[in-house]
Design a protein around this motif. Structure first.
Motif, PDB file in Angstrom:
ATOM      1  N   LEU A 106       0.817  -1.210   0.000  1.00 37.11           N
ATOM      2  CA  LEU A 106       0.000   0.000   0.000  1.00 37.11           C
ATOM      3  C   LEU A 106       0.850   1.259   0.000  1.00 37.11           C
TER       4      LEU A 106
ATOM      5  N   TYR B  88       0.962   0.038 -14.240  1.00 32.88           N
ATOM      6  CA  TYR B  88      -0.450   0.356 -14.486  1.00 32.88           C
ATOM      7  C   TYR B  88      -0.634   0.710 -15.960  1.00 32.88           C
TER       8      TYR B  88
ATOM      9  N   ALA C 266      -6.802  -2.640 -12.341  1.00 31.83           N
ATOM     10  CA  ALA C 266      -6.916  -2.355 -10.910  1.00 31.83           C
ATOM     11  C   ALA C 266      -6.984  -3.645 -10.096  1.00 31.83           C
TER      12      ALA C 266
ATOM     13  N   ARG D 221      -6.376  -2.485  -6.416  1.00 34.90           N
ATOM     14  CA  ARG D 221      -6.630  -1.052  -6.314  1.00 34.90           C
ATOM     15  C   ARG D 221      -7.972  -0.747  -6.980  1.00 34.90           C
TER      16      ARG D 221
ATOM     17  N   ALA E 198      -7.717   4.845  -8.815  1.00 36.44           N
ATOM     18  CA  ALA E 198      -6.311   4.900  -8.392  1.00 36.44           C
ATOM     19  C   ALA E 198      -5.385   4.589  -9.566  1.00 36.44           C
TER      20      ALA E 198
END
Length: 106
Positions: A35, A49, A63, A68, A72
């Motif tokens: 995190l 990503y 995600a 996530r 995000a």
């Protein structure tokens, strides 16, 4: 690696991407799913990503791989693009990954 949600068909490809990104950014693969993280971890995660989203064409699937939200992931992709425009070191890291994987980066 940290996620069992990587679609099986992409396992090898994404595994290679993860290894190269981690090598260039000098981070451990396990940290990509944490995190928190320092600058290099965050940038490496954001680059993944972008790369995975470009392959899957789905924010929600991307995600899910990182546990996530799609928001995000979208924020991370946009933030990385801005950082590439402003920070030469980040731009060079992204180009280095692209060169090693023969992938066109933004």
């Amino acid at each position: 690696m940290g996620s069992v949600k990587i679609p099986r068909v992409y396992g090898r490809k994404f595994g290679k991407w993860i290894r190269v990104v981690c090598r260039v950014f000098m981070v451990e693969p396990e940290t990509l799913w944490s995190l928190r993280g320092g600058k290099r971890v965050v940038l490496a995660r954001q680059l993944l990503y972008a790369m995975i989203f470009n392959e899957l064409k789905s924010l929600s699937e991307t995600a899910a791989i990182f546990n996530r939200t799609h928001g995000a992931v979208w924020h991370g992709i946009r933030s990385l693009k801005v950082r590439c425009g402003e920070d030469e070191q980040v731009r060079n890291w992204v180009r280095d990954v692209g060169g090693k994987l023969d992938v066109k980066m933004f």
